[in-house]
Design a protein around this motif. Sequence first.
Motif, PDB file in Angstrom:
ATOM      1  N   HIS A 211     109.406  77.761  47.181  1.00 54.04           N
ATOM      2  CA  HIS A 211     108.550  79.374  47.482  1.00 54.04           C
ATOM      3  C   HIS A 211     109.006  79.624  45.586  1.00 54.04           C
ATOM      4  CE1 HIS A 211     110.763  83.227  49.213  1.00 54.04           C
ATOM      5  NE2 HIS A 211     109.853  83.356  48.524  1.00 54.04           N
ATOM      6  N   LEU A 212     108.375  78.761  44.434  1.00 57.47           N
ATOM      7  CA  LEU A 212     108.187  79.295  43.258  1.00 57.47           C
ATOM      8  C   LEU A 212     106.351  78.900  43.460  1.00 57.47           C
ATOM      9  CD1 LEU A 212     110.602  78.076  41.527  1.00 57.47           C
ATOM     10  CD2 LEU A 212     109.754  80.305  40.454  1.00 57.47           C
ATOM     11  N   PHE A 213     106.618  77.520  43.795  1.00 56.65           N
ATOM     12  CA  PHE A 213     104.760  77.115  43.923  1.00 56.65           C
ATOM     13  C   PHE A 213     104.045  78.672  45.173  1.00 56.65           C
ATOM     14  CE2 PHE A 213     101.765  75.370  47.013  1.00 56.65           C
ATOM     15  CZ  PHE A 213     100.603  75.098  45.433  1.00 56.65           C
ATOM     16  N   MET A 214     104.616  78.808  46.004  1.00 58.78           N
ATOM     17  CA  MET A 214     104.020  80.441  46.606  1.00 58.78           C
ATOM     18  C   MET A 214     103.830  81.451  46.209  1.00 58.78           C
ATOM     19  SD  MET A 214     103.140  78.961  49.797  1.00 58.78           S
ATOM     20  CE  MET A 214     102.497  80.072  50.126  1.00 58.78           C
ATOM     21  N   HIS A 215     104.621  81.131  44.893  1.00 57.96           N
ATOM     22  CA  HIS A 215     105.080  83.405  44.298  1.00 57.96           C
ATOM     23  C   HIS A 215     103.612  83.097  43.218  1.00 57.96           C
ATOM     24  CE1 HIS A 215     106.508  86.434  42.877  1.00 57.96           C
ATOM     25  NE2 HIS A 215     106.409  85.966  41.518  1.00 57.96           N
TER      26      HIS A 215
ATOM     27  N   MET B 197     107.882  76.188  36.091  1.00 62.65           N
ATOM     28  CA  MET B 197     108.704  76.340  36.341  1.00 62.65           C
ATOM     29  C   MET B 197     108.686  75.175  38.062  1.00 62.65           C
ATOM     30  SD  MET B 197     110.087  80.264  35.879  1.00 62.65           S
ATOM     31  CE  MET B 197     111.480  80.393  36.868  1.00 62.65           C
ATOM     32  N   CYS B 198     107.747  75.620  38.509  1.00 60.09           N
ATOM     33  CA  CYS B 198     108.083  74.591  39.885  1.00 60.09           C
ATOM     34  C   CYS B 198     108.153  72.711  39.848  1.00 60.09           C
ATOM     35  CB  CYS B 198     107.119  75.236  40.419  1.00 60.09           C
ATOM     36  SG  CYS B 198     106.555  74.111  42.182  1.00 60.09           S
TER      37      CYS B 198
ATOM     38  N   TYR C 176     101.206  82.917  37.059  1.00 64.02           N
ATOM     39  CA  TYR C 176     101.101  81.824  38.040  1.00 64.02           C
ATOM     40  C   TYR C 176     101.393  80.709  37.548  1.00 64.02           C
ATOM     41  CZ  TYR C 176      95.772  80.898  36.688  1.00 64.02           C
ATOM     42  OH  TYR C 176      93.977  80.741  36.398  1.00 64.02           O
ATOM     43  N   ARG C 177     100.471  80.154  35.834  1.00 63.08           N
ATOM     44  CA  ARG C 177     100.774  79.415  35.542  1.00 63.08           C
ATOM     45  C   ARG C 177     102.387  78.644  34.986  1.00 63.08           C
ATOM     46  NH1 ARG C 177      95.864  80.987  32.927  1.00 63.08           N
ATOM     47  NH2 ARG C 177      94.389  79.563  32.949  1.00 63.08           N
ATOM     48  N   ASP C 178     102.861  80.468  34.458  1.00 62.74           N
ATOM     49  CA  ASP C 178     104.581  80.265  34.411  1.00 62.74           C
ATOM     50  C   ASP C 178     104.743  79.748  35.724  1.00 62.74           C
ATOM     51  OD1 ASP C 178     104.041  80.516  31.528  1.00 62.74           O
ATOM     52  OD2 ASP C 178     103.707  82.823  32.525  1.00 62.74           O
TER      53      ASP C 178
END
Length: 460
Positions: free
Chosen positions: A116-120, A154-155, A148-150
Amino acid sequence: VSNQNASECYLKAVKESHFISSDKVVRLMDEVESIFEKHFANNDRKKAMKFLRPQQRKASHMVTFFVGLFTGCFVSLFTVYALLAHLMGIFYGGRRKDYMNTVYPIFSMFALLSLHLFMHGCNLFMWKSKRINYNFIFESSPKTALTYRDAFLMCTTFMTIVVGALVIHLLLGASGYPQGPVDAIPGLLLLLAFSMLVCPFNIFYRPTRYRFIRIIRNIVCCPFFKVALVDFFMADQLTSQIPLLRHLETIACNLLARNFRTHHYETCSDVKLFQELTYVISFFPYYWRAMQCARRWFEEPKGEHLGNMGKYVSAMVAAGAKLTYERNKDDHVWFAMVLVTSGVATVYQLYWDFYRDWGLLRSTSTNLWLRDNLILKNKSIYYMSMALNAVLRVAWLETTMKIDKDSEKKLLDFLLASLEVIRRGHWNFYRLENEHLNNVGKYRAVKEVPLPFGEIDSDG
């Protein structure tokens, strides 16, 4: 911006115009700076310029470096994990059941969260590249908002830590360490994640973490809090993370029942009370979202809010019919009820996705069955997106209404849950595009972007 090449004569006329040659704007700017410096900054020009000309947050090359580093670490560790699991026979034989009860819920939870973090992150990249003002829509500060880098950092960090813990779990188990402490590693991993979420120190994106906690509080306590766009947006994400909530319930049950020591996992899988609790947890995201719609209708009595609430009520009715049918599988009436309620809920959700949330399927639009204002130039992408959303909606409907205990079924459900997370990330882009163009949610009174002036601190 317009991608138009202006002619030389046009540029010459512009450069000779009064608007270009006049210094009136510059003098007005100097006057504003002087007034602000005198009345709001105690004649301190440096302090005044700090707020009148705020510096934009600069992208750090270290973030990009660590994204690449952790991506490589994750791929390497996952390869090692797959080889060790195959050599040790984890996914077949007598050890499979215990392993799926101890490790699978933890790994699935973090994997779905990381996806989900990657898709975000992909959404943030697309919103920025297409000039969608997502920070203004979400009412977030550009100085502390995630880039998007952040999100990618996190992902990759989550998945590197999780897969590293899985490798350590296998190695310690193969080395003859006591099984109890070894099986506690997944629980320690969950404790570490929770500690990082509530950590009070200004590390690892504290403003984002604390805002996330406030949003979850607003969702859980709805309808007692006013609903902002970011609240309903996050609640929609939770409706796509029902498997994650189920895994949390399973992990909590195993920890409370101390199943990691006794290895009697049937306590949480076979006892009727915990089965019922699992289904109740599945209803929570739809209930929260329905309560948000009810709160908005209470503040602004419009039929569209009740219609939106009906979408989530239909999902709960379909899930309830499925639950009743599981208890009475010989009753053909309930089987027919499952077919009817599931079909109605699916059609209802697809209609709301396309027509309301995305603003598409407009018969009077200049773009065939789309809408008048589009950000993406290639119109075929919208048609393909609608088809993909419909296919993934049907697949997701089945996973939300059943709970399987078999290992193969669990892996299949994990795959379908991952596809739903991808569908939700795909849905997010078009939802925010429609909000940016048309303010369909009526969350903004005006479309003007607020001035980027920060508050002056008292200590200077």
